[in-house]
Design an enzyme around this catalytic site. Structure first.
Site, PDB file in Angstrom:
ATOM      1  N   ASP A  11       1.036  -1.175  -0.056  1.00 58.01           N
ATOM      2  CA  ASP A  11      -0.050  -0.023   0.026  1.00 58.01           C
ATOM      3  C   ASP A  11       1.016   1.076  -0.122  1.00 58.01           C
ATOM      4  O   ASP A  11       2.215   1.117  -0.022  1.00 58.01           O
ATOM      5  CB  ASP A  11      -1.031  -0.089   1.170  1.00 58.01           C
ATOM      6  CG  ASP A  11      -0.397   0.056   2.374  1.00 58.01           C
ATOM      7  OD1 ASP A  11       0.811   0.244   2.527  1.00 58.01           O
ATOM      8  OD2 ASP A  11      -1.031   0.186   3.400  1.00 58.01           O
ATOM      9  N   HIS A  12       0.093   2.480   0.100  1.00 60.71           N
ATOM     10  CA  HIS A  12       1.088   3.648   0.289  1.00 60.71           C
ATOM     11  C   HIS A  12       2.289   3.656   1.209  1.00 60.71           C
ATOM     12  O   HIS A  12       3.273   4.470   1.171  1.00 60.71           O
ATOM     13  CB  HIS A  12       0.141   4.765   0.428  1.00 60.71           C
ATOM     14  CG  HIS A  12      -0.647   4.535   1.444  1.00 60.71           C
ATOM     15  ND1 HIS A  12      -1.871   3.931   1.779  1.00 60.71           N
ATOM     16  CD2 HIS A  12      -0.692   5.364   2.846  1.00 60.71           C
ATOM     17  CE1 HIS A  12      -2.377   3.929   2.933  1.00 60.71           C
ATOM     18  NE2 HIS A  12      -1.591   4.953   3.597  1.00 60.71           N
ATOM     19  N   CYS A  68       3.203  -3.203   3.970  1.00 58.90           N
ATOM     20  CA  CYS A  68       2.169  -2.061   4.477  1.00 58.90           C
ATOM     21  C   CYS A  68       3.061  -1.324   5.568  1.00 58.90           C
ATOM     22  O   CYS A  68       4.152  -1.436   5.504  1.00 58.90           O
ATOM     23  CB  CYS A  68       0.960  -2.517   4.544  1.00 58.90           C
ATOM     24  SG  CYS A  68       0.643  -3.572   6.294  1.00 58.90           S
ATOM     25  N   GLY A  69       2.347  -0.453   6.314  1.00 57.90           N
ATOM     26  CA  GLY A  69       3.142   0.389   7.347  1.00 57.90           C
ATOM     27  C   GLY A  69       3.626  -0.789   8.237  1.00 57.90           C
ATOM     28  O   GLY A  69       5.001  -0.456   8.785  1.00 57.90           O
ATOM     29  N   THR A  70       2.887  -1.699   8.772  1.00 57.38           N
ATOM     30  CA  THR A  70       3.306  -2.670   9.912  1.00 57.38           C
ATOM     31  C   THR A  70       3.541  -4.054   9.345  1.00 57.38           C
ATOM     32  O   THR A  70       3.887  -4.913  10.014  1.00 57.38           O
ATOM     33  CB  THR A  70       2.267  -2.812  10.993  1.00 57.38           C
ATOM     34  OG1 THR A  70       0.991  -3.082  10.453  1.00 57.38           O
ATOM     35  CG2 THR A  70       2.250  -1.305  11.527  1.00 57.38           C
ATOM     36  N   GLY A  71       2.941  -4.419   8.311  1.00 59.23           N
ATOM     37  CA  GLY A  71       2.741  -5.604   7.857  1.00 59.23           C
ATOM     38  C   GLY A  71       1.555  -6.465   8.375  1.00 59.23           C
ATOM     39  O   GLY A  71       1.307  -7.801   7.935  1.00 59.23           O
ATOM     40  N   GLY A  73      -1.784  -5.465   8.867  1.00 58.19           N
ATOM     41  CA  GLY A  73      -3.017  -5.703   7.932  1.00 58.19           C
ATOM     42  C   GLY A  73      -2.965  -6.532   6.627  1.00 58.19           C
ATOM     43  O   GLY A  73      -3.785  -7.377   6.332  1.00 58.19           O
ATOM     44  N   HIS A 101       9.118 -24.475   8.803  1.00 59.08           N
ATOM     45  CA  HIS A 101       8.061 -25.158   9.612  1.00 59.08           C
ATOM     46  C   HIS A 101       6.616 -24.994   9.314  1.00 59.08           C
ATOM     47  O   HIS A 101       5.815 -25.940   9.335  1.00 59.08           O
ATOM     48  CB  HIS A 101       8.374 -24.919  11.073  1.00 59.08           C
ATOM     49  CG  HIS A 101       9.575 -25.380  11.704  1.00 59.08           C
ATOM     50  ND1 HIS A 101       9.761 -25.191  13.129  1.00 59.08           N
ATOM     51  CD2 HIS A 101      10.602 -26.036  11.272  1.00 59.08           C
ATOM     52  CE1 HIS A 101      10.976 -25.805  13.339  1.00 59.08           C
ATOM     53  NE2 HIS A 101      11.454 -26.142  12.440  1.00 59.08           N
ATOM     54  N   ASN A 102       6.505 -23.775   8.781  1.00 56.62           N
ATOM     55  CA  ASN A 102       4.995 -23.477   8.694  1.00 56.62           C
ATOM     56  C   ASN A 102       4.639 -23.474   6.961  1.00 56.62           C
ATOM     57  O   ASN A 102       3.593 -23.254   6.723  1.00 56.62           O
ATOM     58  CB  ASN A 102       4.476 -22.095   9.077  1.00 56.62           C
ATOM     59  CG  ASN A 102       4.978 -21.840  10.397  1.00 56.62           C
ATOM     60  OD1 ASN A 102       5.717 -20.938  10.644  1.00 56.62           O
ATOM     61  ND2 ASN A 102       4.586 -22.588  11.567  1.00 56.62           N
ATOM     62  N   ARG A 112       7.458   0.669   8.018  1.00 63.07           N
ATOM     63  CA  ARG A 112       7.632   1.639   9.152  1.00 63.07           C
ATOM     64  C   ARG A 112       8.112   1.090  10.519  1.00 63.07           C
ATOM     65  O   ARG A 112       8.071   1.620  11.508  1.00 63.07           O
ATOM     66  CB  ARG A 112       6.186   2.269   9.731  1.00 63.07           C
ATOM     67  CG  ARG A 112       5.538   2.970   8.613  1.00 63.07           C
ATOM     68  CD  ARG A 112       4.007   3.522   9.046  1.00 63.07           C
ATOM     69  NE  ARG A 112       3.433   4.377   7.906  1.00 63.07           N
ATOM     70  CZ  ARG A 112       2.008   4.640   8.021  1.00 63.07           C
ATOM     71  NH1 ARG A 112       1.112   3.954   8.556  1.00 63.07           N
ATOM     72  NH2 ARG A 112       1.714   5.340   6.830  1.00 63.07           N
ATOM     73  N   HIS A 136       5.919 -31.264  10.593  1.00 63.42           N
ATOM     74  CA  HIS A 136       5.590 -29.960  10.130  1.00 63.42           C
ATOM     75  C   HIS A 136       4.258 -30.295   9.172  1.00 63.42           C
ATOM     76  O   HIS A 136       3.458 -29.350   8.990  1.00 63.42           O
ATOM     77  CB  HIS A 136       6.631 -29.063   9.683  1.00 63.42           C
ATOM     78  CG  HIS A 136       7.808 -28.959  10.751  1.00 63.42           C
ATOM     79  ND1 HIS A 136       7.500 -28.369  12.011  1.00 63.42           N
ATOM     80  CD2 HIS A 136       9.113 -29.429  10.711  1.00 63.42           C
ATOM     81  CE1 HIS A 136       8.633 -28.421  12.585  1.00 63.42           C
ATOM     82  NE2 HIS A 136       9.481 -29.009  12.031  1.00 63.42           N
TER      83      HIS A 136
HETATM   84  C1  RB5 Z   1      -1.813   2.639   6.579  1.00 61.55           C
HETATM   85  O1  RB5 Z   1      -1.720   4.074   7.340  1.00 61.55           O
HETATM   86  C2  RB5 Z   1      -1.551   1.548   7.550  1.00 61.55           C
HETATM   87  O2  RB5 Z   1      -2.765   1.435   8.203  1.00 61.55           O
HETATM   88  C3  RB5 Z   1      -1.161   0.384   6.830  1.00 61.55           C
HETATM   89  O3  RB5 Z   1      -0.305   0.476   6.000  1.00 61.55           O
HETATM   90  C4  RB5 Z   1      -0.876  -0.902   7.687  1.00 61.55           C
HETATM   91  O4  RB5 Z   1       0.107  -0.576   8.389  1.00 61.55           O
HETATM   92  C5  RB5 Z   1      -1.978  -1.715   8.123  1.00 61.55           C
HETATM   93  O5  RB5 Z   1      -1.877  -2.639   8.965  1.00 61.55           O
END
Ligand code: RB5
Length: 153
Positions: A11-12, A68-71, A73, A101-102, A112, A136
């Site tokens: 994503d962005h 994504c920002g955290t991976g 979502g 294993h998985n 981020r 496994h």
């Molecule tokens: C976008 O702001 C953020 O929510 C998305 O990239 C992600 O981190 C969601 O899990």
């Protein structure tokens, strides 16, 4: 397993790192399908998780990568797909072990959360590891059985 083709999406909040990962994969001689996004404009990560997972499901690519920002979502959306085992990782041990294993077939991480150097190490650890099978495989089969029984409710 010599990985030949990977589908990648972001994503962005992950697209800048996606470009670095694509260049790295191509340097390794791996064919990459990029499903976007390709700009900082706000977008919705489930769209890209879906696009990547469809290509892993139908065999277009052997593995998928989602950023994504955290991976988180991305991994949540990816794991709603039948046959997809997505793991969000921010250390190389987990990235390696989730293949061994998985039998994970999608790697997720957050722009981020991890820097570029670590992101490329995560990718290499994931790609270069091999599923060990045996006990496994029994456990992965149990995950599949849960997936099948839950989808009938
Ligand atoms: C976008 O702001 C953020 O929510 C998305 O990239 C992600 O981190 C969601 O899990």
């Amino acid at each position: 397993m010599n990985i030949k083709k990977i589908t990648i999406g972001a994503d962005h909040a992950g697209y800048l790192l996606k470009e670095k990962v694509i260049a790295h994969l191509q340097e390794r001689g791996i064919e990459v399908i990029d499903v976007g996004t390709n700009s900082p404009d706000s977008c919705h990560y489930p769209d890209f998780a879906h696009a990547v997972c469809k290509q892993v499901q139908d065999g277009t690519s052997e593995l998928g990568i989602l950023i994504c920002g955290t991976g988180i979502g991305m991994s949540m959306a990816a794991n709603k797909h039948r046959g997809i085992r997505a793991a969000v990782c921010s250390d190389t041990f987990s990235a390696r072990l989730t293949r061994m294993h998985n039998n994970a077939n999608v790697l997720c991480f957050g722009e981020r959360v991890v820097g570029m150097g670590l992101a490329l190490d995560l990718v290499d650890s994931f790609i270069d590891a091999e599923f060990e099978g045996g006990k496994h495989q029994t456990r992965v089969n149990m995950i599949t059985a849960i997936e099948e029984s839950e989808s009938q409710k």
